[in-house]
Scaffold this motif. Structure first.
Motif, PDB file in Angstrom:
ATOM      1  N   LEU A 196       0.818  -1.209   0.000  1.00  0.00           N
ATOM      2  CA  LEU A 196       0.000   0.000   0.000  1.00  0.00           C
ATOM      3  C   LEU A 196       0.854   1.263   0.000  1.00  0.00           C
ATOM      4  N   ILE A 197       1.907   1.268   0.810  1.00  0.00           N
ATOM      5  CA  ILE A 197       2.798   2.421   0.934  1.00  0.00           C
ATOM      6  C   ILE A 197       4.210   1.895   1.161  1.00  0.00           C
ATOM      7  N   CYS A 198       5.048   1.985   0.166  1.00  0.00           N
ATOM      8  CA  CYS A 198       6.421   1.492   0.294  1.00  0.00           C
ATOM      9  C   CYS A 198       7.379   2.676   0.367  1.00  0.00           C
ATOM     10  N   PRO A 199       7.879   3.029   1.560  1.00  0.00           N
ATOM     11  CA  PRO A 199       8.782   4.180   1.684  1.00  0.00           C
ATOM     12  C   PRO A 199      10.112   3.924   0.974  1.00  0.00           C
ATOM     13  N   GLU A 200      10.763   4.994   0.586  1.00  0.00           N
ATOM     14  CA  GLU A 200      12.045   4.862  -0.119  1.00  0.00           C
ATOM     15  C   GLU A 200      13.096   4.222   0.783  1.00  0.00           C
ATOM     16  N   TYR A 201      13.735   3.179   0.277  1.00  0.00           N
ATOM     17  CA  TYR A 201      14.784   2.499   1.031  1.00  0.00           C
ATOM     18  C   TYR A 201      16.095   2.463   0.254  1.00  0.00           C
ATOM     19  N   SER A 202      16.076   2.859  -1.028  1.00  0.00           N
ATOM     20  CA  SER A 202      17.294   2.851  -1.834  1.00  0.00           C
ATOM     21  C   SER A 202      17.144   3.853  -2.972  1.00  0.00           C
ATOM     22  N   PHE A 232      -4.692  11.463   3.426  1.00  0.00           N
ATOM     23  CA  PHE A 232      -3.756  12.226   4.255  1.00  0.00           C
ATOM     24  C   PHE A 232      -4.592  12.927   5.328  1.00  0.00           C
ATOM     25  N   ASP A 233      -4.844  12.199   6.395  1.00  0.00           N
ATOM     26  CA  ASP A 233      -5.812  12.630   7.397  1.00  0.00           C
ATOM     27  C   ASP A 233      -5.341  13.849   8.183  1.00  0.00           C
ATOM     28  N   SER A 234      -4.069  13.880   8.515  1.00  0.00           N
ATOM     29  CA  SER A 234      -3.475  14.978   9.263  1.00  0.00           C
ATOM     30  C   SER A 234      -1.974  14.943   9.001  1.00  0.00           C
ATOM     31  N   PRO A 235      -1.243  16.024   9.291  1.00  0.00           N
ATOM     32  CA  PRO A 235       0.196  16.039   9.000  1.00  0.00           C
ATOM     33  C   PRO A 235       0.915  14.806   9.550  1.00  0.00           C
ATOM     34  N   GLY A 236       1.593  14.077   8.681  1.00  0.00           N
ATOM     35  CA  GLY A 236       2.377  12.921   9.095  1.00  0.00           C
ATOM     36  C   GLY A 236       1.593  11.640   9.229  1.00  0.00           C
ATOM     37  N   ASN A 237       0.299  11.656   8.911  1.00  0.00           N
ATOM     38  CA  ASN A 237      -0.531  10.459   9.059  1.00  0.00           C
ATOM     39  C   ASN A 237      -1.258  10.141   7.752  1.00  0.00           C
ATOM     40  N   LEU A 238      -0.953   8.973   7.235  1.00  0.00           N
ATOM     41  CA  LEU A 238      -1.554   8.525   5.991  1.00  0.00           C
ATOM     42  C   LEU A 238      -2.296   7.218   6.237  1.00  0.00           C
ATOM     43  N   TYR A 239      -3.554   7.169   5.838  1.00  0.00           N
ATOM     44  CA  TYR A 239      -4.365   5.966   5.964  1.00  0.00           C
ATOM     45  C   TYR A 239      -4.688   5.455   4.558  1.00  0.00           C
ATOM     46  N   ALA A 240      -4.570   4.148   4.389  1.00  0.00           N
ATOM     47  CA  ALA A 240      -4.738   3.585   3.052  1.00  0.00           C
ATOM     48  C   ALA A 240      -5.551   2.299   3.097  1.00  0.00           C
ATOM     49  N   THR A 241      -6.231   2.036   1.991  1.00  0.00           N
ATOM     50  CA  THR A 241      -6.930   0.763   1.839  1.00  0.00           C
ATOM     51  C   THR A 241      -6.942   0.394   0.364  1.00  0.00           C
ATOM     52  N   MET A 242      -7.141  -0.894   0.104  1.00  0.00           N
ATOM     53  CA  MET A 242      -7.177  -1.382  -1.267  1.00  0.00           C
ATOM     54  C   MET A 242      -8.393  -2.289  -1.434  1.00  0.00           C
ATOM     55  N   MET A 243      -8.980  -2.242  -2.619  1.00  0.00           N
ATOM     56  CA  MET A 243     -10.164  -3.042  -2.880  1.00  0.00           C
ATOM     57  C   MET A 243     -10.190  -3.418  -4.361  1.00  0.00           C
ATOM     58  N   PRO A 244     -10.842  -4.529  -4.705  1.00  0.00           N
ATOM     59  CA  PRO A 244     -11.600  -5.425  -3.821  1.00  0.00           C
ATOM     60  C   PRO A 244     -10.672  -6.229  -2.914  1.00  0.00           C
ATOM     61  N   TYR A 248       4.625   9.284   8.462  1.00  0.00           N
ATOM     62  CA  TYR A 248       5.689   9.704   7.555  1.00  0.00           C
ATOM     63  C   TYR A 248       6.197  11.092   7.924  1.00  0.00           C
ATOM     64  N   SER A 249       7.328  11.439   7.341  1.00  0.00           N
ATOM     65  CA  SER A 249       7.903  12.773   7.512  1.00  0.00           C
ATOM     66  C   SER A 249       7.599  13.609   6.280  1.00  0.00           C
ATOM     67  N   ASP A 250       7.397  14.892   6.475  1.00  0.00           N
ATOM     68  CA  ASP A 250       7.060  15.779   5.364  1.00  0.00           C
ATOM     69  C   ASP A 250       8.146  15.718   4.290  1.00  0.00           C
ATOM     70  N   GLY A 251       7.742  15.507   3.035  1.00  0.00           N
ATOM     71  CA  GLY A 251       8.687  15.432   1.930  1.00  0.00           C
ATOM     72  C   GLY A 251       9.244  14.047   1.678  1.00  0.00           C
ATOM     73  N   GLU A 252       8.789  13.077   2.420  1.00  0.00           N
ATOM     74  CA  GLU A 252       9.262  11.703   2.229  1.00  0.00           C
ATOM     75  C   GLU A 252       8.734  11.144   0.901  1.00  0.00           C
ATOM     76  N   TYR A 253       9.556  10.297   0.255  1.00  0.00           N
ATOM     77  CA  TYR A 253       9.166   9.693  -1.017  1.00  0.00           C
ATOM     78  C   TYR A 253       8.931   8.197  -0.862  1.00  0.00           C
ATOM     79  N   THR A 254       8.112   7.672  -1.739  1.00  0.00           N
ATOM     80  CA  THR A 254       7.996   6.218  -1.840  1.00  0.00           C
ATOM     81  C   THR A 254       9.151   5.711  -2.699  1.00  0.00           C
ATOM     82  N   GLN A 255       9.340   4.403  -2.713  1.00  0.00           N
ATOM     83  CA  GLN A 255      10.426   3.823  -3.481  1.00  0.00           C
ATOM     84  C   GLN A 255      10.190   4.002  -4.984  1.00  0.00           C
ATOM     85  N   LEU A 256      11.245   4.298  -5.719  1.00  0.00           N
ATOM     86  CA  LEU A 256      11.169   4.437  -7.171  1.00  0.00           C
ATOM     87  C   LEU A 256      10.621   3.143  -7.775  1.00  0.00           C
TER      88      LEU A 256
END
Length: 348
Positions: free
Chosen positions: A28-34, A58-70, A81-89
């Motif tokens: 759902l959310i893969c933060p940058e690791y490389s 993005f419910d509030s600063p630093g808080n992300l809620y996610a879901t996937m369907m079906p 998360y931290s402001d300005g953070e990226y997901t993995q390329l």
């Protein structure tokens, strides 16, 4: 309940919250690791004839809620998360359409930082490298994943040629070595129409029932229809050249299929461009005006019938759209430098 409210409800406190270390979280959310690794995200569903939706709140600063369907069971995942953070390329092996329901959304696509506003969309090709940027701004983003088989099925069932549908099919699906994306901006009232269709799609995916596959496909057809008629998108110089050839080929095919009684207004009704566009495009591709190009097609067809059939010259002239025999003779002689009867005799 509108689309924004429904997205927040399914990612809100009433949803079943997964543990932060749950294995599904990275999907759902893969933060940058490389900085050097390029992930390829595969289609998450076993069935290739379904679409899937991923909702980020993005419910509030630093808080992300996610879901996937079906999904077999509805759930919600929380990520801090931290402001300005990226997901993995990453890239996908499917087409992804992201839609900004509320707020704005930042992405880095092909090393270019792009900001999408509320009501705008981004369609990312399968091979296009990109990252999502997580900022301290409230908002809701909806990601729509479309399997290649389903997309092809939607394209094949589209009975009216549309510039965006043609571009997607030919430029995005067939040119597999090209990395590209399209940024869509709505015309007046377009985002409201798209919100309604996406809300229906979201509800159908969140609580699937018998017949959901067919309902989903119909809604996807409607969504792309809205994109093709009520949204604008900008193209690079190379994409515009590709686009012009695709549109010209469609227009040319349509003229050849209806040359007997076609008018330029028929092209306007079919392809939704202004009259002068057809003259400019045909002139650029053939060196001829629309009228001259149509005349060429008619005379080439008449020449073929003279050689390959025993139809009378009057019948041939009528069948290619010329009801005045004298006028037909004049045009034919100008092109082939002899009368139709003479041409038939010496070619046969």
């Amino acid at each position: 309940m509108n689309l924004s409210d429904f997205c927040r409800r399914i990612t809100g406190p009433d949803a079943r919250l997964l543990p932060e270390n749950h294995k599904l979280g990275a999907r759902l959310i893969c933060p940058e690791y490389s900085k050097s690794v390029q992930e390829v995200k595969t289609y998450p569903l076993l069935s290739q004839d379904r679409s899937f939706l991923l909702c980020w709140n993005f419910d509030s600063p630093g808080n992300l809620y996610a879901t996937m369907m079906p999904s077999p069971e509805n759930f919600c995942y929380h990520y801090s998360y931290s402001d300005g953070e990226y997901t993995q390329l990453h890239t996908h092996d499917y087409l992804e359409l992201s839609y900004v329901v509320d707020g704005e959304f930042h992405q880095r696509i092909l090393n270019k930082d792009v900001v999408f506003q509320k009501g705008e969309l981004c369609l990312i090709d399968k091979n296009c490298l990109h990252q999502d940027c997580l900022t301290d701004q409230s908002g809701v983003v909806l990601f729509l994943g479309i399997a290649n088989d389903m997309f092809t099925e939607i394209m094949n069932e589209n009975s009216t040629p549309q510039k965006i549908l043609s571009f997607l099919q030919s430029a995005l699906l067939k040119q597999k070595d090209v990395q590209q994306f399209l940024h869509f901006r709505p015309s007046a009232g377009a985002s409201e129409a798209l919100d309604d269709s996406l809300l229906l799609l979201l509800k159908e995916s969140y609580s699937p029932d018998s017949g959901s596959r067919y309902i989903t496909k119909g809604l996807l057809f409607r969504i792309f229809r809205i994109l093709s008629t009520q949204y604008d998108f900008s193209l690079s110089k190379e994409q515009k050249q590709t686009m012009n050839w695709i549109v010209f080929e469609e227009i040319s095919d349509y003229i050849r299929a209806h040359f007997r009684d076609i008018t330029i207004q028929d092209l306007v009704n079919e392809f939704h461009y202004q009259e002068d566009y057809f003259n400019r495009l045909i002139k650029r591709k053939t060196g001829l005006t629309y009228s001259a190009y149509l005349q060429q097609i008619r005379l080439e067809r008449a020449e073929h019938l003279l050689v390959s059939t025993d139809k009378s010259i009057e019948a041939i002239a009528d069948s290619v759209g010329y009801h005045n025999k004298g006028y037909f003779y004049k045009l034919f002689q100008e092109k082939y430098e002899e009368t139709p009867a003479s041409y038939r005799r010496h070619t046969r």
